[in-house]
Design a protein around this motif. Structure first.
Motif, PDB file in Angstrom:
ATOM      1  N   ALA A  25      21.425  -2.992 -29.285  1.00  0.00           N
ATOM      2  CA  ALA A  25      20.317  -3.386 -28.591  1.00  0.00           C
ATOM      3  C   ALA A  25      19.854  -4.706 -28.168  1.00  0.00           C
ATOM      4  O   ALA A  25      19.666  -5.206 -27.058  1.00  0.00           O
ATOM      5  N   GLY A  26      20.109  -5.318 -29.224  1.00  0.00           N
ATOM      6  CA  GLY A  26      19.931  -6.776 -29.085  1.00  0.00           C
ATOM      7  C   GLY A  26      21.130  -7.484 -28.104  1.00  0.00           C
ATOM      8  O   GLY A  26      20.710  -8.449 -27.469  1.00  0.00           O
ATOM      9  N   VAL A  27      22.447  -7.165 -28.229  1.00  0.00           N
ATOM     10  CA  VAL A  27      23.390  -7.694 -27.285  1.00  0.00           C
ATOM     11  C   VAL A  27      23.074  -7.186 -25.959  1.00  0.00           C
ATOM     12  O   VAL A  27      23.068  -8.033 -25.088  1.00  0.00           O
ATOM     13  N   VAL A  28      22.527  -5.783 -25.816  1.00  0.00           N
ATOM     14  CA  VAL A  28      22.197  -5.548 -24.267  1.00  0.00           C
ATOM     15  C   VAL A  28      21.204  -6.355 -23.776  1.00  0.00           C
ATOM     16  O   VAL A  28      21.002  -6.849 -22.781  1.00  0.00           O
ATOM     17  N   ALA A  29      19.935  -6.594 -24.777  1.00  0.00           N
ATOM     18  CA  ALA A  29      18.783  -7.451 -23.911  1.00  0.00           C
ATOM     19  C   ALA A  29      19.156  -8.700 -23.974  1.00  0.00           C
ATOM     20  O   ALA A  29      19.033  -9.246 -22.783  1.00  0.00           O
ATOM     21  N   LEU A  30      19.981  -9.326 -24.548  1.00  0.00           N
ATOM     22  CA  LEU A  30      20.322 -10.780 -24.240  1.00  0.00           C
ATOM     23  C   LEU A  30      21.534 -10.873 -23.230  1.00  0.00           C
ATOM     24  O   LEU A  30      21.271 -11.792 -22.312  1.00  0.00           O
ATOM     25  N   GLY A  31      22.257  -9.878 -23.123  1.00  0.00           N
ATOM     26  CA  GLY A  31      23.319 -10.029 -22.097  1.00  0.00           C
ATOM     27  C   GLY A  31      22.704  -9.821 -20.702  1.00  0.00           C
ATOM     28  O   GLY A  31      23.200 -10.345 -19.676  1.00  0.00           O
ATOM     29  N   LEU A  32      21.905  -8.695 -20.454  1.00  0.00           N
ATOM     30  CA  LEU A  32      21.150  -8.539 -19.245  1.00  0.00           C
ATOM     31  C   LEU A  32      20.272  -9.749 -18.709  1.00  0.00           C
ATOM     32  O   LEU A  32      20.045 -10.283 -17.775  1.00  0.00           O
ATOM     33  N   THR A  33      19.656 -10.469 -19.741  1.00  0.00           N
ATOM     34  CA  THR A  33      18.694 -11.319 -19.426  1.00  0.00           C
ATOM     35  C   THR A  33      19.529 -12.623 -19.151  1.00  0.00           C
ATOM     36  O   THR A  33      19.242 -13.007 -18.173  1.00  0.00           O
ATOM     37  N   TYR A  34      20.421 -13.082 -19.921  1.00  0.00           N
ATOM     38  CA  TYR A  34      21.025 -14.176 -19.636  1.00  0.00           C
ATOM     39  C   TYR A  34      22.067 -14.104 -18.558  1.00  0.00           C
ATOM     40  O   TYR A  34      22.449 -15.214 -17.668  1.00  0.00           O
ATOM     41  N   GLY A  35      22.499 -12.790 -18.294  1.00  0.00           N
ATOM     42  CA  GLY A  35      23.227 -12.418 -17.262  1.00  0.00           C
ATOM     43  C   GLY A  35      22.463 -12.897 -15.868  1.00  0.00           C
ATOM     44  O   GLY A  35      23.373 -13.364 -14.843  1.00  0.00           O
ATOM     45  N   LEU A  40      12.024   7.393 -27.437  1.00  0.00           N
ATOM     46  CA  LEU A  40      11.360   8.318 -27.103  1.00  0.00           C
ATOM     47  C   LEU A  40      11.322   8.975 -26.099  1.00  0.00           C
ATOM     48  O   LEU A  40      10.804  10.048 -25.654  1.00  0.00           O
ATOM     49  N   LEU A  41      11.852   8.228 -25.011  1.00  0.00           N
ATOM     50  CA  LEU A  41      12.435   8.842 -23.821  1.00  0.00           C
ATOM     51  C   LEU A  41      13.544   9.617 -23.529  1.00  0.00           C
ATOM     52  O   LEU A  41      13.416  10.736 -22.950  1.00  0.00           O
ATOM     53  N   LEU A  42      14.562   9.337 -24.398  1.00  0.00           N
ATOM     54  CA  LEU A  42      15.966   9.691 -24.194  1.00  0.00           C
ATOM     55  C   LEU A  42      16.391  10.623 -25.413  1.00  0.00           C
ATOM     56  O   LEU A  42      17.202  11.267 -25.476  1.00  0.00           O
ATOM     57  N   GLU A  43      15.349  10.261 -26.569  1.00  0.00           N
ATOM     58  CA  GLU A  43      15.657  11.198 -27.869  1.00  0.00           C
ATOM     59  C   GLU A  43      16.606  10.745 -28.505  1.00  0.00           C
ATOM     60  O   GLU A  43      17.629  11.666 -29.387  1.00  0.00           O
ATOM     61  N   TRP A  44      17.304   9.541 -28.122  1.00  0.00           N
ATOM     62  CA  TRP A  44      18.498   9.234 -29.194  1.00  0.00           C
ATOM     63  C   TRP A  44      18.151   7.527 -29.255  1.00  0.00           C
ATOM     64  O   TRP A  44      17.600   7.161 -28.560  1.00  0.00           O
ATOM     65  N   ARG A  45      18.682   6.991 -30.461  1.00  0.00           N
ATOM     66  CA  ARG A  45      18.472   5.731 -30.760  1.00  0.00           C
ATOM     67  C   ARG A  45      19.433   4.739 -30.761  1.00  0.00           C
ATOM     68  O   ARG A  45      20.610   5.275 -31.089  1.00  0.00           O
ATOM     69  N   LEU A  46      19.300   3.668 -30.300  1.00  0.00           N
ATOM     70  CA  LEU A  46      20.377   2.683 -30.223  1.00  0.00           C
ATOM     71  C   LEU A  46      20.619   1.729 -31.608  1.00  0.00           C
ATOM     72  O   LEU A  46      19.659   1.660 -32.242  1.00  0.00           O
ATOM     73  N   VAL A  47      21.795   1.270 -31.899  1.00  0.00           N
ATOM     74  CA  VAL A  47      21.981   0.561 -32.980  1.00  0.00           C
ATOM     75  C   VAL A  47      21.303  -0.731 -32.562  1.00  0.00           C
ATOM     76  O   VAL A  47      21.430  -1.208 -31.530  1.00  0.00           O
ATOM     77  N   PRO A  48      20.531  -1.341 -33.676  1.00  0.00           N
ATOM     78  CA  PRO A  48      19.712  -2.676 -33.458  1.00  0.00           C
ATOM     79  C   PRO A  48      20.479  -3.823 -32.801  1.00  0.00           C
ATOM     80  O   PRO A  48      20.201  -4.511 -31.992  1.00  0.00           O
ATOM     81  N   MET A  49      21.826  -3.733 -33.479  1.00  0.00           N
ATOM     82  CA  MET A  49      22.817  -4.999 -33.003  1.00  0.00           C
ATOM     83  C   MET A  49      23.066  -4.604 -31.545  1.00  0.00           C
ATOM     84  O   MET A  49      22.999  -5.509 -30.686  1.00  0.00           O
TER      85      MET A  49
END
Length: 248
Positions: free
Chosen positions: A87-97, A76-85
């Motif tokens: 997005a999951g990798v980014v969320a987990l990688g940033l958090t556990y990093g 909604l902010l950037l008007e392009w959608r991330l592939v769910p997988m």
């Protein structure tokens, strides 16, 4: 009823997706952990402050909510959608990093100050001291907590099933709905996660032994069985000494 075809068609692809998410998230997490961990040891307060802000923000952030934000709010902010997988990798990688950065910072802080002073005396730059002195000595101390984080990351990959990534948890839910059997499905999932975690732990133990050997601290092989064998041998030796003393 759960059949062999369900395992082949659902669980096997789900295992592969889980492994991929774990590996990609771990790679991203290692990069983030070392980058933020090293920056948190900087002499510049502004660098330490910014790295500390990242650590505090992502350590206190829910991985699941971050996935939802990346999948549903970011478009909604950037008007392009991330592939769910992705997005999951980014969320987990940033958090556990963020968690891993504390491991890196603590291990680097444990390196004796004399080692850093020796590097300064040799006119090493900050990067040279990190690469040649500090990280090689700190690396063996990082592996055990990194092993724990890797196992937590593996279990955390089940969250990606909520954003329609077809991992093991997602496959198990589909099989449960198709077979109308919950106990066998979730029991199998528990066993699969345990097997993957056990294999990863064995691999990290091998890496830990090699890292310790690299800094002159080799560890005995064999784990519990080797320790029991050593104790038995010690007991036999003490028994022989006692018998010899009694004979005298």
């Amino acid at each position: 009823m759960m059949t062999e075809g369900m395992f082949t068609n659902y669980f096997l692809p789900g295992i592969w997706i889980t492994i991929q998410v774990t590996v990609y998230s771990a790679l991203l997490g290692v990069v983030v952990a070392f980058a933020i961990g090293v920056l948190r040891t900087s002499r510049l307060w502004i660098v330490r402050f910014l790295a500390g802000c990242y650590f505090e923000v992502f350590r206190g952030m829910s991985s699941l909510v971050l996935m939802f934000w990346l999948v549903f709010s970011l478009p909604l902010l950037l008007e392009w959608r991330l592939v769910p997988m992705f997005a999951g990798v980014v969320a987990l990688g940033l958090t556990y990093g963020a968690y891993g950065s504390e491991v890196v910072r603590g291990a680097l802080a444990a390196v004796p100050e004399g080692q850093r002073e020796a590097g300064i005396a040799l006119s090493f730059t900050r990067w040279q001291r990190l690469r040649r002195i500090e990280i090689p000595q700190a690396w063996p101390e990082m592996i055990p907590p990194f092993n724990n984080l890797l196992i937590e990351l593996l279990k955390g990959t089940a969250l990606v099933s909520v954003i329609t990534v077809a991992d093991m948890a997602y496959a198990g839910n589909l099989v449960r709905l198709g077979s109308n059997e919950s106990a066998p499905v979730y029991t199998l999932l528990l066993v699969l996660y345990f097997v993957l975690a056990f294999v990863m732990t064995r691999g990290m133990r091998v890496l830990e032994r090699r890292a310790n050997a690299g800094v002159g601290k080799p560890q005995p092989r064999g784990g519990l069985l080797a320790k029991l064998s050593v104790r038995e041998n010690a007991g036999e030796g003490s028994g022989a000494l006692t018998a010899g003393g009694a004979a005298k």
